[in-house]
Design a protein around this motif. Structure first.
Motif, short mmCIF file in Angstrom:
data_model
loop_
_atom_site.label_atom_id
_atom_site.label_comp_id
_atom_site.label_asym_id
_atom_site.label_seq_id
_atom_site.Cartn_x
_atom_site.Cartn_y
_atom_site.Cartn_z
N TYR A 33 6.57 2.39 6.41
CA TYR A 33 7.41 1.92 5.32
C TYR A 33 7.77 3.07 4.51
O TYR A 33 7.27 3.96 4.54
CB TYR A 33 6.36 1.01 4.37
N GLY B 96 9.53 3.01 -6.28
CA GLY B 96 8.44 2.39 -6.21
C GLY B 96 8.26 1.32 -5.18
O GLY B 96 7.16 0.70 -4.61
N GLU B 97 9.40 0.71 -4.76
CA GLU B 97 9.46 -0.38 -3.78
C GLU B 97 9.18 0.23 -2.38
O GLU B 97 9.48 1.42 -2.05
CB GLU B 97 10.77 -1.13 -3.92
N PHE C 10 4.62 5.56 4.68
CA PHE C 10 3.29 4.98 4.99
C PHE C 10 3.43 4.35 6.46
O PHE C 10 4.25 3.69 6.78
CB PHE C 10 2.82 3.79 4.03
N PHE D 234 -3.48 0.45 5.65
CA PHE D 234 -2.36 1.63 5.18
C PHE D 234 -3.04 2.74 5.36
O PHE D 234 -4.24 2.98 5.07
CB PHE D 234 -1.78 1.30 3.89
N GLY D 235 -2.27 3.80 5.84
CA GLY D 235 -2.48 5.08 5.88
C GLY D 235 -2.26 5.96 4.42
O GLY D 235 -1.82 4.96 3.61
N PRO D 236 -2.72 6.90 4.20
CA PRO D 236 -2.61 7.75 3.05
C PRO D 236 -1.27 7.92 2.25
O PRO D 236 -0.99 8.43 1.36
CB PRO D 236 -3.80 8.98 3.15
N ARG E 30 6.76 -3.53 -15.24
CA ARG E 30 6.90 -2.31 -14.60
C ARG E 30 5.84 -1.31 -15.08
O ARG E 30 5.29 -0.63 -13.96
CB ARG E 30 8.17 -1.64 -14.66
N PHE F 219 0.09 -11.49 -1.68
CA PHE F 219 -1.37 -10.47 -1.55
C PHE F 219 -1.18 -9.48 -2.72
O PHE F 219 -0.10 -9.60 -3.01
CB PHE F 219 -0.95 -9.49 -0.03
N TYR G 258 -2.33 -5.74 -3.60
CA TYR G 258 -2.75 -4.41 -3.20
C TYR G 258 -2.79 -3.36 -4.29
O TYR G 258 -1.98 -3.67 -5.47
CB TYR G 258 -1.86 -3.42 -2.23
N GLN H 85 -2.65 0.95 -5.14
CA GLN H 85 -2.10 2.09 -4.52
C GLN H 85 -2.56 3.53 -5.37
O GLN H 85 -2.38 3.33 -6.50
CB GLN H 85 -0.41 2.24 -4.43
N GLY I 193 -3.30 5.57 0.06
CA GLY I 193 -2.51 4.49 0.38
C GLY I 193 -2.81 3.19 -0.40
O GLY I 193 -3.13 3.06 -1.51
N LEU I 194 -2.37 2.16 0.31
CA LEU I 194 -2.66 0.94 -0.59
C LEU I 194 -3.69 0.28 0.12
O LEU I 194 -4.26 0.18 1.40
CB LEU I 194 -1.46 -0.15 0.07
N MET J 244 -1.26 1.85 -9.46
CA MET J 244 -0.08 1.12 -9.41
C MET J 244 -0.63 -0.29 -8.41
O MET J 244 -1.22 -0.12 -7.38
CB MET J 244 0.84 1.92 -8.34
N LEU K 280 0.78 -3.40 -6.36
CA LEU K 280 1.67 -3.80 -5.40
C LEU K 280 1.56 -5.48 -5.24
O LEU K 280 0.28 -5.64 -4.46
CB LEU K 280 2.35 -3.14 -4.43
N SER L 41 4.47 -13.13 2.52
CA SER L 41 4.77 -12.88 3.86
C SER L 41 5.15 -14.27 4.51
O SER L 41 4.58 -15.31 4.16
CB SER L 41 3.53 -12.31 4.48
N TYR M 197 7.65 -9.55 5.37
CA TYR M 197 6.70 -9.16 4.46
C TYR M 197 7.46 -8.27 3.48
O TYR M 197 7.87 -7.18 3.83
CB TYR M 197 5.72 -8.14 5.43
N PHE N 26 7.60 -6.65 -0.57
CA PHE N 26 6.86 -6.42 -1.66
C PHE N 26 7.44 -6.39 -2.81
O PHE N 26 8.76 -6.20 -2.99
CB PHE N 26 6.53 -4.69 -1.36
N GLY N 27 6.92 -6.51 -3.87
CA GLY N 27 7.37 -6.29 -5.19
C GLY N 27 7.55 -4.80 -5.64
O GLY N 27 7.15 -3.83 -4.89
N SER N 28 8.42 -4.53 -6.73
CA SER N 28 8.39 -3.14 -6.93
C SER N 28 7.34 -2.42 -7.61
O SER N 28 7.34 -1.16 -8.18
CB SER N 28 9.55 -2.98 -8.13
#
Lengths: 118, 116
Positions: free
Chosen positions: A37, A43-44, A91, A108-110, B9, B33, B35, B37, B42-43, B88, B90, B94, B105, B107-109
């Motif tokens: 990703y 941010g998206e 990511f 996820f990775g960092p 936001r 989901f 998450y 961050q 990461g997430l 953050m 998120l 999915s 899948y 994601f939102g912003s």
């Protein structure tokens, strides 16, 4: 437990050159999916490419390709002909187990921050 | 165009406040989901839901709860916000793979929450 490692916190690349972002993963599941990703400063999360653990060929999607080496448990992202708009956080992520059933959860990775220089 | 919309936001809240983060999807997805961050991490999955009124803990559920009263809406609740919940957040929904082979899948912003 599943784990994703991205060893490059930051990378620089000259515009129009190719760049490889590293990703290694750890899982004992025989079936999994690997994803990349892109997250720009807005941010998206933007889906780039995926590879299934049983896919024989490396995935490609335009300027993105995934260098999948199953025995080494690596799934590096290659971006060809970098553009200024490629500057973002990247990511690597994995969905373990029954990855082709919807609703599975990512690990996820960092992340790696890529900066493309003009 | 499919969408996952997060209501805020940026959000600033005080320690001890009850905080609601809202997420709405218009894709009729059953799975949603949350998450968080953080730099260098990461997430990480907080909670997820496979159906209305169903919820499952993710990797870091402590200090959070969720609500899914309607299919399209998944809310994350911080019962008593603390400074270590500054992050953050998120939301995602999915479907898995669609008929065209695209992985659904989305994601939102994101909501950047600061707890002071």
């Amino acid at each position: 437990a599943q784990k994703i490692t991205q060893t490059q916190p930051g990378m620089f690349v000259q515009e129009k050159e190719a760049v490889t972002l590293d990703c290694t993963y750890d899982t004992s599941d025989p079936s999994y999916g690997l994803f990349w990703y892109k997250q720009p400063s807005s941010g998206e999360m933007i889906f780039l490419i995926y590879q299934g653990s049983y896919d024989q060929q490396n995935a490609t999607e335009g300027r993105y390709s995934l260098n999948f080496q199953k025995a080494r448990k690596s799934a590096n992202l290659v971006i060809s002909a970098s553009q200024l708009g490629d500057s973002a956080m990247y990511f690597c992520a994995m969905i373990p187990k029954d990855w082709d059933n919807y609703g599975q959860n990512f690990v996820f990775g960092p992340g790696t921050r890529l900066s493309v220089l003009p | 165009d499919v969408k996952v919309t997060q209501s805020s936001r940026y959000l600033v809240k005080r320690t001890g406040e009850k905080v609601f983060l809202e997420c709405v999807q218009d894709m009729d997805h059953e799975n949603m989901f949350w998450y968080r961050q953080d730099p260098g991490l990461g997430l990480r999955l907080i909670y997820f839901s496979y159906d209305v009124k169903m919820k499952e803990k993710g990797d870091i559920p402590e200090g959070y709860s969720v609500s899914r009263e309607k299919k399209e809406r998944f809310s994350l609740i911080l019962e008593s916000a603390s400074t270590n919940q500054t992050s953050m957040y998120l939301c995602a929904s999915s479907l898995g793979f669609d008929a065209e082979g695209n992985y659904g899948y989305t994601f939102g912003s994101g909501t950047r929450l600061t707890v002071v």
